[in-house]
Design a protein around this motif. Structure first.
Motif, short mmCIF file in Angstrom:
data_model
loop_
_atom_site.label_atom_id
_atom_site.label_comp_id
_atom_site.label_asym_id
_atom_site.label_seq_id
_atom_site.Cartn_x
_atom_site.Cartn_y
_atom_site.Cartn_z
N LEU A 1 0.61 7.55 4.84
CA LEU A 1 0.37 8.85 4.24
C LEU A 1 1.60 9.76 4.24
CD1 LEU A 1 -3.18 9.92 5.51
CD2 LEU A 1 -2.56 8.93 3.30
N GLY A 2 2.49 9.55 5.19
CA GLY A 2 3.61 10.48 5.35
C GLY A 2 3.14 11.86 5.78
N ARG B 1 -9.18 2.70 -5.01
CA ARG B 1 -9.37 2.24 -3.64
C ARG B 1 -8.41 1.10 -3.35
NH1 ARG B 1 -14.08 -0.97 -4.01
NH2 ARG B 1 -12.64 -2.74 -4.15
N VAL B 2 -7.96 1.03 -2.10
CA VAL B 2 -7.19 -0.12 -1.65
C VAL B 2 -7.84 -0.65 -0.38
CG1 VAL B 2 -5.55 1.30 -0.35
CG2 VAL B 2 -4.91 -1.00 -1.02
N ILE C 1 0.84 -1.20 0.00
CA ILE C 1 0.00 0.00 0.00
C ILE C 1 0.87 1.25 0.00
CG2 ILE C 1 -1.67 1.34 1.34
CD1 ILE C 1 -2.79 -1.35 2.35
N LEU C 2 1.92 1.24 0.79
CA LEU C 2 2.84 2.39 0.83
C LEU C 2 3.42 2.65 -0.56
CD1 LEU C 2 4.51 4.51 2.43
CD2 LEU C 2 6.20 2.69 2.81
N ARG C 3 3.84 1.58 -1.24
CA ARG C 3 4.42 1.74 -2.58
C ARG C 3 3.40 2.33 -3.55
NH1 ARG C 3 4.71 -0.62 -7.41
NH2 ARG C 3 3.13 -2.17 -6.84
N VAL C 4 2.18 1.84 -3.49
CA VAL C 4 1.12 2.32 -4.38
C VAL C 4 0.79 3.79 -4.10
CG1 VAL C 4 -1.34 2.06 -4.91
CG2 VAL C 4 0.15 0.05 -4.83
N LEU C 5 0.73 4.15 -2.82
CA LEU C 5 0.44 5.54 -2.48
C LEU C 5 1.56 6.47 -2.91
CD1 LEU C 5 -1.24 5.27 1.04
CD2 LEU C 5 -2.32 5.39 -1.20
N GLN C 6 2.81 6.01 -2.75
CA GLN C 6 3.94 6.85 -3.17
C GLN C 6 3.96 7.05 -4.68
OE1 GLN C 6 7.22 4.73 -1.34
NE2 GLN C 6 7.17 6.02 0.49
N GLN C 7 3.43 6.09 -5.43
CA GLN C 7 3.30 6.23 -6.89
C GLN C 7 2.07 7.04 -7.28
OE1 GLN C 7 3.26 2.20 -8.35
NE2 GLN C 7 5.50 2.04 -8.35
N GLU D 1 -6.55 -5.92 -1.83
CA GLU D 1 -7.17 -5.65 -3.13
C GLU D 1 -6.91 -4.18 -3.48
OE1 GLU D 1 -11.57 -5.93 -5.21
OE2 GLU D 1 -11.40 -5.07 -3.19
N ILE D 2 -6.37 -3.96 -4.67
CA ILE D 2 -6.15 -2.61 -5.17
C ILE D 2 -6.94 -2.44 -6.46
CG2 ILE D 2 -4.44 -0.92 -5.96
CD1 ILE D 2 -2.34 -2.55 -4.36
N VAL D 3 -7.77 -1.41 -6.49
CA VAL D 3 -8.60 -1.12 -7.65
C VAL D 3 -8.37 0.34 -8.02
CG1 VAL D 3 -10.94 -1.01 -8.57
CG2 VAL D 3 -10.34 -2.77 -6.89
N SER D 4 -7.80 0.59 -9.20
CA SER D 4 -7.51 1.97 -9.59
C SER D 4 -7.41 2.07 -11.11
CB SER D 4 -6.21 2.45 -8.95
OG SER D 4 -5.08 1.90 -9.60
N GLU D 5 -7.12 3.27 -11.57
CA GLU D 5 -6.95 3.51 -13.00
C GLU D 5 -5.72 2.82 -13.56
OE1 GLU D 5 -8.96 5.43 -15.25
OE2 GLU D 5 -10.32 4.99 -13.59
N THR D 6 -4.69 2.67 -12.72
CA THR D 6 -3.40 2.15 -13.22
C THR D 6 -2.97 0.85 -12.57
OG1 THR D 6 -2.22 3.52 -11.62
CG2 THR D 6 -2.57 4.46 -13.81
N VAL D 7 -3.46 0.54 -11.38
CA VAL D 7 -3.06 -0.67 -10.66
C VAL D 7 -4.31 -1.42 -10.25
CG1 VAL D 7 -1.83 -1.63 -8.69
CG2 VAL D 7 -0.97 0.45 -9.79
N ASN D 8 -4.39 -2.69 -10.65
CA ASN D 8 -5.50 -3.55 -10.25
C ASN D 8 -4.92 -4.92 -9.92
OD1 ASN D 8 -8.28 -2.10 -10.94
ND2 ASN D 8 -6.80 -1.58 -12.54
N THR D 9 -4.94 -5.25 -8.63
CA THR D 9 -4.27 -6.48 -8.22
C THR D 9 -4.86 -6.98 -6.91
OG1 THR D 9 -2.11 -7.51 -7.84
CG2 THR D 9 -2.47 -5.32 -6.90
N THR D 10 -4.62 -8.24 -6.61
CA THR D 10 -5.02 -8.83 -5.34
C THR D 10 -3.87 -9.68 -4.82
OG1 THR D 10 -5.99 -10.78 -6.39
CG2 THR D 10 -7.46 -8.90 -5.96
N ALA D 11 -3.86 -9.91 -3.53
CA ALA D 11 -2.84 -10.76 -2.91
C ALA D 11 -3.41 -11.37 -1.64
CB ALA D 11 -1.57 -9.97 -2.59
N ASP D 12 -2.96 -12.57 -1.32
CA ASP D 12 -3.34 -13.24 -0.08
C ASP D 12 -2.09 -13.52 0.74
OD1 ASP D 12 -6.24 -13.59 -0.48
OD2 ASP D 12 -5.63 -14.90 -2.14
N TYR D 13 -2.25 -13.49 2.06
CA TYR D 13 -1.12 -13.67 2.95
C TYR D 13 -1.44 -14.81 3.92
CZ TYR D 13 -0.19 -9.15 0.95
OH TYR D 13 0.01 -8.14 0.05
N PRO D 14 -0.78 -15.95 3.76
CA PRO D 14 -1.03 -17.09 4.66
C PRO D 14 -0.72 -16.70 6.10
CG PRO D 14 0.31 -17.75 2.77
CD PRO D 14 0.24 -16.26 2.75
#
Length: 346
Positions: free
Chosen positions: A200-201, A259-260, A134-140, A275-288
């Motif tokens: 957010l920084g 949205r994330v 999330i931090l990486r996506v927000l910084q981008q 889950e990330i849903v946006s104009e440029t990034v759309n992805t999902t991930a699971d963490y065991p």
């Protein structure tokens, strides 16, 4: 090379998370444990394979094998124990809250700085890979301009309207002076506050709060909601409490372009989904589920901070900022008005 650790206090958090994480971390060794009761210290050391057990922090700090202390004691003791350790030349990783007053938090930072030792705070949510993504996506700026953050960390048991009294060795959680004047805020709310700042920084400039406590009849809250405003405009809500069985411990961030949502990641263990849903990034991930993973990474980060002479993931200044917000929350809940955050320079 490993960092020789002493664990200060032998309570549940040290028992279930910190000592096992030290054993599992590649660059950590459990050298010593400390309890007010020598028998408890001896038993803890035997269970966890510590090299030594002590009944005073003074004895711990005389052990030359100890490079760093992990302070897991009642909140009101964090400052004095940190200052003692720093003066003995030991690095310090203290559990949150860093302190129960702004003055103590500033003193901790200053003394550690004066003695050239590292000071970190145990905000383990900073190590969860979902939050790092999330931090990486927000910084981008993939979500555009951030408008709103919603976060909840709660727990409880079905059928219990209020949590039962804690067992004797945990009853300091029910003593306002030892815990620092707040209950569920100290337990989980500060983690969400810190995570927001991390992502957010930005700093929180004002807040309001509603709680089921912070009154003469119930000094400590078991359920809390807060509304926050950040310096660049985003608004945020936080809900935390011990009256929330089946709590959805989620974080959702809304921006102008997307949205994330991290589901179930506001917790002790590493688990959940993203889950990330946006104009440029759309992805999902699971963490065991990995119970100790966040704490292991916290310890490893601290090791590299010491050896590389860089700041740890969560610094003393981060701890101070959480203290400032906590004290503002207490005022807001008690006096029932919005409180502006006063920031201090250590």
């Amino acid at each position: 090379m490993t960092l020789g650790w002493a664990v200060i206090s032998t309570g549940r958090h040290a028992e279930n998370k910190i000592a096992p994480a030290i054993h599992a971390a590649p660059h950590a060794e459990l050298v010593a444990v400390c309890s007010r009761d020598q028998q408890r210290a001896d038993a803890f050391a035997e269970r966890h394979g510590a090299l030594a057990a002590y009944d005073s922090i003074e004895s711990v700090l005389q052990d030359s094998r100890v490079d760093a202390v992990f302070i897991v004691s009642p909140n009101a003791l964090h400052a004095s124990q940190t200052i003692q350790a720093a003066r003995a030349g030991k690095h310090v990783l203290t559990e949150k809250p860093m302190a129960t007053s702004v003055e103590d938090a500033i003193a901790m930072i200053q003394v550690c700085r004066q003695h050239g030792v590292m000071l970190g705070v145990g905000f383990h949510l900073r190590t969860h890979p979902a939050h790092l993504e999330i931090l990486r996506v927000l910084q981008q700026q993939a979500l555009g301009t951030i408008a709103l953050l919603n976060g909840q960390w709660g727990f409880g048991a079905r059928g219990q309207v209020m949590p039962p009294p804690r067992p004797p060795l945990q009853q300091w959680w029910e003593e306002p002076e030892l815990i620092g004047g707040a209950s569920t805020m100290m337990g989980t709310g500060v983690h969400v506050v810190d995570l927001y700042r991390f992502l957010l920084g930005q700093e929180i400039v004002e807040l309001t709060a509603l709680a089921d406590g912070q009154t003469p009849n119930q000094p400590l809250e078991q359920l809390l909601t807060m509304s926050l405003r950040f310096e660049d405009g985003p608004l945020a809500t936080i809900c935390c409490g011990r009256r929330l069985p089946d709590s959805l411990n989620d974080l959702v961030i809304y921006g102008s372009d997307g949205r994330v949502a991290s589901r179930g990641t506001l917790w002790e263990a590493r688990e959940g989904s993203l889950e990330i849903v946006s104009e440029t990034v759309n992805t999902t991930a699971d963490y065991p589920h990995a119970f100790l993973a966040n704490y292991i990474d916290e310890l490893e980060d601290f090791y590299y901070a010491v050896t590389e002479k860089r700041e740890p993931a969560a610094t003393g200044l981060d701890g101070l900022r959480a203290v400032e917000v906590t004290l503002a929350m207490i005022t807001a809940a008690r006096e029932k008005h919005t409180v502006k955050i006063e920031r201090h320079t250590p």
